[in-house]
Design a protein around this motif. Structure first.
Motif, PDB file in Angstrom:
ATOM      1  N   LYS A 265       6.528   1.736   7.747  1.00 26.70           N
ATOM      2  CA  LYS A 265       6.818   1.634   6.321  1.00 26.70           C
ATOM      3  C   LYS A 265       7.873   2.680   5.931  1.00 26.70           C
ATOM      4  O   LYS A 265       7.593   3.607   5.166  1.00 26.70           O
ATOM      5  CB  LYS A 265       5.522   1.848   5.516  1.00 26.70           C
ATOM      6  CG  LYS A 265       4.490   0.728   5.682  1.00 26.70           C
ATOM      7  CD  LYS A 265       3.081   1.204   5.315  1.00 26.70           C
ATOM      8  CE  LYS A 265       2.855   1.396   3.842  1.00 26.70           C
ATOM      9  NZ  LYS A 265       2.793   0.158   3.083  1.00 26.70           N
TER      10      LYS A 265
ATOM     11  N   LYS B 170       1.369   4.289   1.269  1.00 28.08           N
ATOM     12  CA  LYS B 170       0.865   5.078   2.386  1.00 28.08           C
ATOM     13  C   LYS B 170       2.040   5.545   3.246  1.00 28.08           C
ATOM     14  O   LYS B 170       2.984   4.793   3.463  1.00 28.08           O
ATOM     15  CB  LYS B 170      -0.082   4.193   3.224  1.00 28.08           C
ATOM     16  CG  LYS B 170      -0.991   4.999   4.101  1.00 28.08           C
ATOM     17  CD  LYS B 170      -2.356   4.344   4.312  1.00 28.08           C
ATOM     18  CE  LYS B 170      -3.274   5.250   5.126  1.00 28.08           C
ATOM     19  NZ  LYS B 170      -3.399   6.606   4.600  1.00 28.08           N
ATOM     20  N   TYR B 171       1.972   6.792   3.723  1.00 29.65           N
ATOM     21  CA  TYR B 171       3.051   7.323   4.547  1.00 29.65           C
ATOM     22  C   TYR B 171       2.900   6.817   5.980  1.00 29.65           C
ATOM     23  O   TYR B 171       1.886   7.057   6.630  1.00 29.65           O
ATOM     24  CB  TYR B 171       3.028   8.853   4.515  1.00 29.65           C
ATOM     25  CG  TYR B 171       4.215   9.471   5.195  1.00 29.65           C
ATOM     26  CD1 TYR B 171       5.373   9.771   4.478  1.00 29.65           C
ATOM     27  CD2 TYR B 171       4.205   9.746   6.559  1.00 29.65           C
ATOM     28  CE1 TYR B 171       6.476  10.325   5.093  1.00 29.65           C
ATOM     29  CE2 TYR B 171       5.307  10.298   7.193  1.00 29.65           C
ATOM     30  CZ  TYR B 171       6.437  10.587   6.452  1.00 29.65           C
ATOM     31  OH  TYR B 171       7.539  11.137   7.069  1.00 29.65           O
ATOM     32  N   ASP B 172       3.900   6.080   6.438  1.00 28.86           N
ATOM     33  CA  ASP B 172       3.931   5.596   7.819  1.00 28.86           C
ATOM     34  C   ASP B 172       5.405   5.366   8.154  1.00 28.86           C
ATOM     35  O   ASP B 172       5.961   4.307   7.877  1.00 28.86           O
ATOM     36  CB  ASP B 172       3.114   4.290   7.922  1.00 28.86           C
ATOM     37  CG  ASP B 172       3.160   3.687   9.325  1.00 28.86           C
ATOM     38  OD1 ASP B 172       3.936   4.187  10.173  1.00 28.86           O
ATOM     39  OD2 ASP B 172       2.426   2.707   9.563  1.00 28.86           O
TER      40      ASP B 172
ATOM     41  N   SER C 282       7.692   5.480   2.743  1.00 30.06           N
ATOM     42  CA  SER C 282       7.548   6.840   3.290  1.00 30.06           C
ATOM     43  C   SER C 282       8.669   7.733   2.772  1.00 30.06           C
ATOM     44  O   SER C 282       8.450   8.904   2.441  1.00 30.06           O
ATOM     45  CB  SER C 282       7.582   6.809   4.816  1.00 30.06           C
ATOM     46  OG  SER C 282       6.546   5.996   5.300  1.00 30.06           O
TER      47      SER C 282
ATOM     48  N   ASP D 285      -3.782   5.497  -4.484  1.00 23.83           N
ATOM     49  CA  ASP D 285      -4.670   4.610  -3.736  1.00 23.83           C
ATOM     50  C   ASP D 285      -5.042   3.428  -4.638  1.00 23.83           C
ATOM     51  O   ASP D 285      -5.508   3.624  -5.763  1.00 23.83           O
ATOM     52  CB  ASP D 285      -5.929   5.413  -3.331  1.00 23.83           C
ATOM     53  CG  ASP D 285      -6.790   4.603  -2.381  1.00 23.83           C
ATOM     54  OD1 ASP D 285      -6.244   3.712  -1.708  1.00 23.83           O
ATOM     55  OD2 ASP D 285      -8.014   4.871  -2.338  1.00 23.83           O
TER      56      ASP D 285
ATOM     57  N   GLU E  62       0.835  -1.193   0.000  1.00 27.77           N
ATOM     58  CA  GLU E  62       0.000   0.000   0.000  1.00 27.77           C
ATOM     59  C   GLU E  62       0.880   1.258   0.000  1.00 27.77           C
ATOM     60  O   GLU E  62       1.804   1.373   0.816  1.00 27.77           O
ATOM     61  CB  GLU E  62      -0.861  -0.023   1.269  1.00 27.77           C
ATOM     62  CG  GLU E  62      -2.136   0.769   1.142  1.00 27.77           C
ATOM     63  CD  GLU E  62      -2.857   0.840   2.495  1.00 27.77           C
ATOM     64  OE1 GLU E  62      -3.838   1.584   2.588  1.00 27.77           O
ATOM     65  OE2 GLU E  62      -2.418   0.169   3.440  1.00 27.77           O
TER      66      GLU E  62
ATOM     67  N   GLU F  74      -0.823  10.121  -1.785  1.00 27.89           N
ATOM     68  CA  GLU F  74      -1.441   8.880  -1.272  1.00 27.89           C
ATOM     69  C   GLU F  74      -2.761   8.624  -1.984  1.00 27.89           C
ATOM     70  O   GLU F  74      -3.085   7.495  -2.339  1.00 27.89           O
ATOM     71  CB  GLU F  74      -1.697   8.991   0.240  1.00 27.89           C
ATOM     72  CG  GLU F  74      -0.440   8.871   1.076  1.00 27.89           C
ATOM     73  CD  GLU F  74      -0.690   9.135   2.569  1.00 27.89           C
ATOM     74  OE1 GLU F  74       0.068   8.631   3.384  1.00 27.89           O
ATOM     75  OE2 GLU F  74      -1.657   9.877   2.899  1.00 27.89           O
ATOM     76  N   LYS F  75      -3.488   9.696  -2.201  1.00 25.18           N
ATOM     77  CA  LYS F  75      -4.784   9.580  -2.864  1.00 25.18           C
ATOM     78  C   LYS F  75      -4.593   9.124  -4.313  1.00 25.18           C
ATOM     79  O   LYS F  75      -5.289   8.244  -4.805  1.00 25.18           O
ATOM     80  CB  LYS F  75      -5.471  10.952  -2.848  1.00 25.18           C
ATOM     81  CG  LYS F  75      -6.939  10.873  -2.468  1.00 25.18           C
ATOM     82  CD  LYS F  75      -7.371  12.215  -2.046  1.00 25.18           C
ATOM     83  CE  LYS F  75      -8.767  12.619  -2.305  1.00 25.18           C
ATOM     84  NZ  LYS F  75      -8.862  14.082  -2.110  1.00 25.18           N
TER      85      LYS F  75
ATOM     86  N   PRO G 269      -0.362  13.694   1.354  1.00 23.42           N
ATOM     87  CA  PRO G 269      -1.750  13.174   1.300  1.00 23.42           C
ATOM     88  C   PRO G 269      -2.295  13.125  -0.123  1.00 23.42           C
ATOM     89  O   PRO G 269      -2.988  12.174  -0.499  1.00 23.42           O
ATOM     90  CB  PRO G 269      -2.533  14.173   2.158  1.00 23.42           C
ATOM     91  CG  PRO G 269      -1.521  14.798   3.040  1.00 23.42           C
ATOM     92  CD  PRO G 269      -0.217  14.782   2.325  1.00 23.42           C
TER      93      PRO G 269
END
Ligand code: ATP
Ligand code: MG
Length: 331
Positions: free
Chosen positions: A238, A232-234, A242, A264, A230, A260-261, A257
């Motif tokens: 992750k 996604k920033y983490d 990131s 997706d 995925e 990320e969208k 963000p």
């Protein structure tokens, strides 16, 4: 007008991390401050360097500063070793510093660990933050834009300035540090828990600003990512993806963000492929500008002018320091 100072070591070719953490901020700030940008070659020799390579890197670094968008009519760009005031002030600041506070620096611990496996550890590696403090303080700098890794050195600079002011005479401005909002710490491509560094032995861990653009794209495609897929920033769980999101966002000015969208439901492969393209285009355009400066006589003229400007200002502060400490004769 307030004063800004920042430096980059010619210890290799700057990376995309240096661009995002440092150069990008410089160009955004140059209009608001009386700006001093320094090629800190005396810092580079705290670890072994090949002399011819070092000279070549100094020139390339100057061209890279300018290619990043600095306006040579407005800013002062110069080479540290050409302005004697830096080393003079560093000595005085070393005499104000304590061994213990220098030994606590994490960069010293990291770099000395690496060096001790080969030769002895150079004393310069330990005292280096005093030279860095001197770089900053002799221009009366109000603000220092740097990546997150320099936070600890900046804190030491502030402490040395305050200590000198209290002990001798209140002559130094205590500078503020400025980290970028995004990209203050770009991580290594093959180990996203480690900072990306231009002096890393592993070429795959970083993208140099002078890497062949197609090779750089390949490095992005083969960067270490995390186990799920995925986008996604983490940062905690992750770190790999990131880090790539941060690079993407910094180079395109599109927020994380929003990225990320956009990705997706897409897998890492698509995302990395697109980022590889972004990096390739960025480097191609960037390198055209670098080559322009490397081939023009302008480069040496800018550096000569920079040296003279910087010396004029820094010599005044060194004279004040010597007066405060009682060195030399009354003039
Ligand atoms: P070296 O490995 O020789 O120390 P470096 O890559 O750390 O090289 P420096 O010349 O020490 O580069 O630092 C130049 C500027 O780049 C500093 O402002 C520093 O904070 C910033 N910087 C360095 N590494 C990174 C990074 N990984 N991400 C963001 N900014 C960085
Ligand atoms: Mg460094």
């Amino acid at each position: 007008m307030k004063t800004l100072f920042s430096g980059v070591q010619p210890s290799g070719i700057p990376t995309i991390g240096n661009y995002i953490g440092a150069y990008k901020q410089f160009t955004e700030l140059q209009d608001q401050y009386d700006s001093y940008f320094c090629i800190v070659d005396q810092h580079a020799v705290t670890v072994p360097q090949d002399r011819l390579k070092l000279r070549e890197n100094i020139r390339k670094l100057a061209a890279i500063y300018l290619a990043s968008g600095l306006n040579p009519e407005k800013i002062t760009l110069f080479i540290q070793s050409e302005v004697a005031a830096h080393a003079k002030a560093a000595w005085m600041l070393q005499c104000v510093g304590y061994v213990g506070e220098f030994e606590r620096m994490t960069q010293y611990k990291d770099k000395s660990r690496k060096q001790s496996t080969k030769d002895g550890i150079s004393l310069g590696l330990l005292t280096y933050p005093a030279l860095m403090a001197s770089d900053i303080l002799i221009y009366g700098s109000d603000i220092v834009p740097v990546g997150d890794d320099q936070g600890q050195h900046l804190e030491l600079t502030r402490n040395l300035a305050e200590r000198f002011n209290n002990k001798y005479n209140d002559i130094f401005t205590v500078p503020e540090v400025k980290h970028p909002e995004v990209g203050g710490r770009i991580m290594s491509l093959n180990d996203p828990t480690k900072k990306m560094s231009k002096s890393d032995d592993n070429q795959k861990s970083f993208i140099s600003l002078l890497d062949e653009p197609r090779l750089a794209a390949k490095k992005i495609r083969s960067a270490v990512t995390d186990s799920d897929s995925e986008v996604k920033y983490d940062k905690e769980n992750k770190p790999g993806i990131s880090n790539l999101l941060t690079i993407y966002s910094s180079l395109t000015d599109e927020s994380i963000p929003s990225l990320e969208k956009k990705y997706d439901g897409e897998n890492y492969g698509t995302f990395k492929g697109d980022l590889a393209g972004v990096v390739e285009t960025f480097l191609t355009e960037f390198q055209e500008k670098v080559n322009y400066y490397l081939e023009s006589d302008e480069l040496d003229e800018i550096l000569d002018r920079g040296r003279d400007n910087a010396s004029r200002k820094a010599d005044k502060m060194v004279a004040k320091m010597e007066r405060a400490m009682g060195l030399g004769r009354k003039r």
